[in-house]
Design an enzyme around this catalytic site. Structure first.
Site, mmCIF file in Angstrom:
data_model
loop_
_atom_site.group_PDB
_atom_site.id
_atom_site.type_symbol
_atom_site.label_atom_id
_atom_site.label_comp_id
_atom_site.label_asym_id
_atom_site.label_seq_id
_atom_site.Cartn_x
_atom_site.Cartn_y
_atom_site.Cartn_z
ATOM 1 N N ARG A 109 0.792 -1.226 0.000
ATOM 2 C CA ARG A 109 0.000 0.000 0.000
ATOM 3 C C ARG A 109 0.820 1.270 0.000
ATOM 4 O O ARG A 109 0.589 2.169 -0.806
ATOM 5 C CB ARG A 109 -0.863 0.062 1.281
ATOM 6 C CG ARG A 109 -2.189 -0.539 1.190
ATOM 7 C CD ARG A 109 -2.585 -1.020 2.574
ATOM 8 N NE ARG A 109 -1.704 -2.123 2.944
ATOM 9 C CZ ARG A 109 -1.920 -3.369 2.567
ATOM 10 N NH1 ARG A 109 -2.959 -3.677 1.884
ATOM 11 N NH2 ARG A 109 -1.071 -4.332 2.895
ATOM 12 N N THR A 110 1.768 1.354 0.935
ATOM 13 C CA THR A 110 2.474 2.628 1.095
ATOM 14 C C THR A 110 3.266 2.933 -0.174
ATOM 15 O O THR A 110 3.219 4.039 -0.711
ATOM 16 C CB THR A 110 3.400 2.570 2.328
ATOM 17 O OG1 THR A 110 2.620 2.130 3.433
ATOM 18 C CG2 THR A 110 3.989 3.919 2.643
ATOM 19 N N LYS A 122 26.211 -3.536 -1.907
ATOM 20 C CA LYS A 122 27.678 -3.442 -1.904
ATOM 21 C C LYS A 122 28.197 -2.823 -0.605
ATOM 22 O O LYS A 122 29.392 -2.648 -0.429
ATOM 23 C CB LYS A 122 28.148 -2.580 -3.088
ATOM 24 C CG LYS A 122 27.755 -3.122 -4.448
ATOM 25 C CD LYS A 122 28.257 -2.177 -5.542
ATOM 26 C CE LYS A 122 27.649 -2.531 -6.884
ATOM 27 N NZ LYS A 122 27.859 -1.449 -7.861
ATOM 28 N N ARG A 167 11.255 3.834 3.426
ATOM 29 C CA ARG A 167 10.878 2.880 4.482
ATOM 30 C C ARG A 167 12.122 2.067 4.802
ATOM 31 O O ARG A 167 12.814 1.582 3.888
ATOM 32 C CB ARG A 167 9.754 1.953 4.023
ATOM 33 C CG ARG A 167 9.524 0.807 4.998
ATOM 34 C CD ARG A 167 8.281 0.035 4.683
ATOM 35 N NE ARG A 167 7.083 0.801 4.996
ATOM 36 C CZ ARG A 167 5.856 0.308 4.937
ATOM 37 N NH1 ARG A 167 5.664 -0.957 4.586
ATOM 38 N NH2 ARG A 167 4.814 1.054 5.239
ATOM 39 N N HIS A 207 5.047 5.851 11.669
ATOM 40 C CA HIS A 207 4.517 5.784 10.308
ATOM 41 C C HIS A 207 3.607 7.004 10.153
ATOM 42 O O HIS A 207 2.382 6.894 10.158
ATOM 43 C CB HIS A 207 3.734 4.479 10.144
ATOM 44 C CG HIS A 207 3.451 4.085 8.729
ATOM 45 N ND1 HIS A 207 3.650 4.928 7.656
ATOM 46 C CD2 HIS A 207 2.981 2.921 8.215
ATOM 47 C CE1 HIS A 207 3.309 4.283 6.544
ATOM 48 N NE2 HIS A 207 2.903 3.065 6.858
#
Ligand code: NCD
Length: 311
Positions: free
Chosen positions: A59-60, A88, A109, A137
């Site tokens: 969703r986000t 890396k 995120r 959030h």
């Protein structure tokens, strides 16, 4: 209404004033109308958003991508960082500086608590926190509030019940801190003892005038609440999966459970659900999670992108 978001990062609900929230709500109404009438426009043409998602998201991630596209902007969509230089060994500090050279805004995120703050410090462009571990959030909290305001005239006077993994759930952390700022006074926090709300959130809410009742028993709160906010037990935050298995379905909201609730309450969930809300209640008009709550995420994110990228 004054836009205090322009060219600023948005990392935590703690930075918001009541006026800021009103400004987002007003802009969100505008976005809802825009999508309904025209689908979008090109006000963010030639602006680019980098979406850097180090943790899974449906969703986000998609709603941010859709938001940018509906406003005419471009995207660097990285849902998973496994094909980037992160593998890396590139540091977060370097990664966000690199993407700052290509994008006008970064949405990130990351599983680390505090990572959004670090990213905001090092990036040359604004950063939006799309979830930093179990911390916050904040964009979710804004659209949760927007959803509540579509059903109730104000957040003041609401009695809010939060159920599930309150310890690890970042959505309930941001939402509790935001609601108390907006005048919500009565919070029922229902969870097993080991998944109680972190003490720093408890302190923040009670210091701001909130009255908190913590319990393990969902039945006692049912007739009292205006909002039932259900969360999943956050499997990815458990070192011991045995412990997760024991706790995961402590509370299941069924039609039977809803019998003793108010007729005009609403049932919310940030999603994904993994069994804690029975599908039989999805058609109950009070269940907003798979409809307007999620849809509002699009409008709120469009609003934030517009406010941050345009004066
Ligand atoms: C939430 C999250 O990632 O914190 N999901 C979402 O963004 N709607 C809730 C969750 O994963 O349980």
């Amino acid at each position: 209404m004054k836009n205090n978001f322009y060219q600023k990062s948005f990392v935590t609900v703690e930075s918001l004033t009541v006026d800021d929230v009103e400004c987002v709500m007003e802009k969100t109404d505008e976005m809802e109308k825009l999508v309904r009438e025209k689908g979008g426009d090109d006000r963010l043409q030639y602006k680019v958003m980098a979406a850097l998602f180090y943790e899974p998201s449906s969703r986000t991630f998609s709603s941010f991508v859709s938001s940018m596209q509906r406003l005419g902007g471009g995207i660097i969509p990285l849902n998973g960082m496994s094909h980037t230089s992160v593998i890396k060994g590139e540091t977060l500090e370097d990664t966000v500086r690199v993407f700052s050279c290509f994008a006008d805004i970064i949405v990130m995120r990351n599983p680390e608590v505090g990572s959004a703050e670090v990213a905001a410090k090092y990036a040359y462009v604004p950063v939006i926190n799309a979830g930093d571990g179990k911390n916050e959030h904040p964009t979710q909290a804004l659209y949760d509030v927007y959803t509540m305001l579509k059903h109730f005239s104000s957040c003041e006077g609401l009695t809010v019940g939060m159920i599930g993994d309150l310890f690890n759930g970042r959505t309930v952390h941001s939402l509790s801190k935001l609601l108390v700022k907006l005048g919500t006074r009565i919070f029922y926090w229902v969870s097993p003892k080991v998944l109680k709300m972190p003490r720093e959130i408890y302190t923040a809410v009670t210091n701001a005038g909130g009255e908190v009742i913590e319990t393990e028993n969902v039945d006692e709160i049912l007739p009292k609440i205006d909002v039932m906010y259900v969360t999943r037990v956050q499997k990815e935050r458990f070192a011991n999966l045995h412990e997760y298995e024991k706790l995961k379905l402590n509370y299941i909201i069924t039609a039977d459970v809803l019998k003793s609730t108010k007729k005009d309450m609403i049932i919310m969930h940030p999603l994904p659900r993994v069994g804690e809300i029975s599908p039989e209640i999805d058609t109950d008009p009070r269940a907003v999670y798979l409809r307007e709550q999620m849809r509002n995420g699009l409008y709120v994110r469009m609003a934030l992108l517009d406010l941050i990228l345009r004066k």
